[in-house]
Design a protein around this motif. Structure first.
Motif, PDB file in Angstrom:
ATOM      1  N   PRO A 250       0.826  -1.201   0.000  1.00  0.00           N
ATOM      2  CA  PRO A 250       0.000   0.000   0.000  1.00  0.00           C
ATOM      3  C   PRO A 250       0.866   1.259   0.000  1.00  0.00           C
ATOM      4  CG  PRO A 250      -0.011  -0.999   2.165  1.00  0.00           C
ATOM      5  CD  PRO A 250       0.748  -1.933   1.252  1.00  0.00           C
ATOM      6  N   THR A 251       0.294   2.325  -0.494  1.00  0.00           N
ATOM      7  CA  THR A 251       0.977   3.609  -0.543  1.00  0.00           C
ATOM      8  C   THR A 251       0.005   4.695  -0.118  1.00  0.00           C
ATOM      9  OG1 THR A 251       2.339   5.066  -1.912  1.00  0.00           O
ATOM     10  CG2 THR A 251       0.395   4.126  -2.945  1.00  0.00           C
ATOM     11  N   ASP A 252       0.538   5.860   0.220  1.00  0.00           N
ATOM     12  CA  ASP A 252      -0.307   7.029   0.466  1.00  0.00           C
ATOM     13  C   ASP A 252      -0.528   7.723  -0.868  1.00  0.00           C
ATOM     14  OD1 ASP A 252      -0.491   6.580   3.177  1.00  0.00           O
ATOM     15  OD2 ASP A 252       1.193   7.875   3.680  1.00  0.00           O
ATOM     16  N   LEU A 253      -1.761   7.851  -1.257  1.00  0.00           N
ATOM     17  CA  LEU A 253      -2.138   8.474  -2.522  1.00  0.00           C
ATOM     18  C   LEU A 253      -2.796   9.809  -2.191  1.00  0.00           C
ATOM     19  CD1 LEU A 253      -2.358   8.023  -5.600  1.00  0.00           C
ATOM     20  CD2 LEU A 253      -4.559   6.952  -5.176  1.00  0.00           C
ATOM     21  N   VAL A 254      -2.032  10.894  -2.304  1.00  0.00           N
ATOM     22  CA  VAL A 254      -2.511  12.221  -1.927  1.00  0.00           C
ATOM     23  C   VAL A 254      -3.108  12.902  -3.154  1.00  0.00           C
ATOM     24  CG1 VAL A 254      -1.876  14.446  -0.929  1.00  0.00           C
ATOM     25  CG2 VAL A 254      -0.718  12.360  -0.155  1.00  0.00           C
ATOM     26  N   THR A 255      -4.383  13.280  -3.035  1.00  0.00           N
ATOM     27  CA  THR A 255      -5.055  13.943  -4.144  1.00  0.00           C
ATOM     28  C   THR A 255      -4.906  15.450  -4.004  1.00  0.00           C
ATOM     29  OG1 THR A 255      -7.160  14.110  -2.991  1.00  0.00           O
ATOM     30  CG2 THR A 255      -6.771  12.114  -4.270  1.00  0.00           C
ATOM     31  N   GLY A 256      -5.016  16.158  -5.104  1.00  0.00           N
ATOM     32  CA  GLY A 256      -4.946  17.612  -5.102  1.00  0.00           C
ATOM     33  C   GLY A 256      -6.122  18.194  -5.843  1.00  0.00           C
ATOM     34  N   SER A 257      -6.409  19.443  -5.598  1.00  0.00           N
ATOM     35  CA  SER A 257      -7.543  20.114  -6.217  1.00  0.00           C
ATOM     36  C   SER A 257      -7.444  20.074  -7.744  1.00  0.00           C
ATOM     37  CB  SER A 257      -7.600  21.562  -5.755  1.00  0.00           C
ATOM     38  OG  SER A 257      -8.704  22.206  -6.325  1.00  0.00           O
ATOM     39  N   GLY A 258      -8.481  19.533  -8.363  1.00  0.00           N
ATOM     40  CA  GLY A 258      -8.537  19.472  -9.820  1.00  0.00           C
ATOM     41  C   GLY A 258      -7.669  18.398 -10.443  1.00  0.00           C
ATOM     42  N   LEU A 259      -7.049  17.550  -9.641  1.00  0.00           N
ATOM     43  CA  LEU A 259      -6.150  16.520 -10.164  1.00  0.00           C
ATOM     44  C   LEU A 259      -6.664  15.123  -9.858  1.00  0.00           C
ATOM     45  CD1 LEU A 259      -2.743  18.026  -8.988  1.00  0.00           C
ATOM     46  CD2 LEU A 259      -3.760  18.188 -11.253  1.00  0.00           C
ATOM     47  N   ILE A 260      -6.277  14.181 -10.680  1.00  0.00           N
ATOM     48  CA  ILE A 260      -6.524  12.773 -10.412  1.00  0.00           C
ATOM     49  C   ILE A 260      -5.170  12.158 -10.083  1.00  0.00           C
ATOM     50  CG2 ILE A 260      -7.276  10.570 -11.360  1.00  0.00           C
ATOM     51  CD1 ILE A 260      -9.166  12.092 -13.182  1.00  0.00           C
ATOM     52  N   SER A 261      -5.054  11.568  -8.903  1.00  0.00           N
ATOM     53  CA  SER A 261      -3.810  10.930  -8.481  1.00  0.00           C
ATOM     54  C   SER A 261      -3.969   9.425  -8.596  1.00  0.00           C
ATOM     55  CB  SER A 261      -3.486  11.309  -7.040  1.00  0.00           C
ATOM     56  OG  SER A 261      -3.357  12.708  -6.924  1.00  0.00           O
TER      57      SER A 261
END
Length: 145
Positions: free
Chosen positions: A33-44
Motif C-alpha cells: 500500500p501507498t499514500d495516494l494524496v489527491t490535489g484540487s482538480g487533479l486525479i492521483s
C-alpha cells in the motif's frame, strides 16, 4: 581500423542493452500500500501488480477529491486493470464495496473511511482491490482540496 570497429561493436551492444530494458515487461509485484494524496482538480493514481490465478496482473487505483465539471461533488475512486478505465465510483458507495466482472474475473473494490483528528471529518479512504479474492492493489487515499 580495429579501434573503430571495436567502438562500433561496443556502441551497438550498449544501445541494444539499453533498448531491451525499455521494451521488457515489468517484473515487480505487490509493492504494497501507498499514500495516494489527491490535489484540487487533479486525479492521483498508483499502480501495483500481483499474481492472480497464476498470472501477473497489473491494476491502477486513482482518486480525485471532488467530482463534477466545476468540482464541489464528493470524492471519486477509480480502478482499472492494465491501466484501463473500468470502475469509477463515488467514495460513499465504496464503503460497502463494489463488485464487477472483468473477463471472467470478479473484481472487488472497497474503501473504508479514514477520519481526521476530530473523529468526525472524513480525510481519506483506505482502499483495496481484489481480483478473485486475491489482492492486486491497495492505497491510503488522502483527500486534499
Amino acid at each position: 581500423m580495429f579501434r573503430v570497429q571495436s567502438v562500433s561493436i561496443l556502441a551497438f551492444a550498449l544501445a541494444t542493452a539499453t533498448l531491451a530494458g525499455c521494451v521488457a515487461t515489468p517484473t515487480w509485484i505487490n509493492r504494497g500500500p501507498t499514500d495516494l494524496v489527491t490535489g484540487s482538480g487533479l486525479i492521483s493514481c498508483y499502480t501495483d501488480a500481483n499474481i492472480i490465478d497464476g498470472e501477473r496482473m497489473e491494476g491502477t487505483i486513482c482518486a480525485t477529491p471532488e467530482s463534477g465539471f466545476f468540482g464541489g461533488g464528493e470524492p471519486e475512486i477509480y480502478f482499472g486493470p492494465w491501466n484501463r478505465k473500468f470502475m469509477k465510483e463515488p467514495a460513499s458507495t465504496t464503503t460497502a464495496g463494489i463488485t464487477r466482472d472483468y473477463r471472467g474475473k470478479k473484481v472487488f473494490l472497497q474503501c473504508n473511511p479514514v477520519l481526521g483528528t476530530d473523529e468526525k471529518t472524513e480525510v481519506g479512504r483506505d482502499c483495496k482491490v481484489t481480483v478473485n479474492g486475491q489482492l492486486i492493489v491497495s492505497a491510503n487515499v488522502i483527500f486534499k482540496k
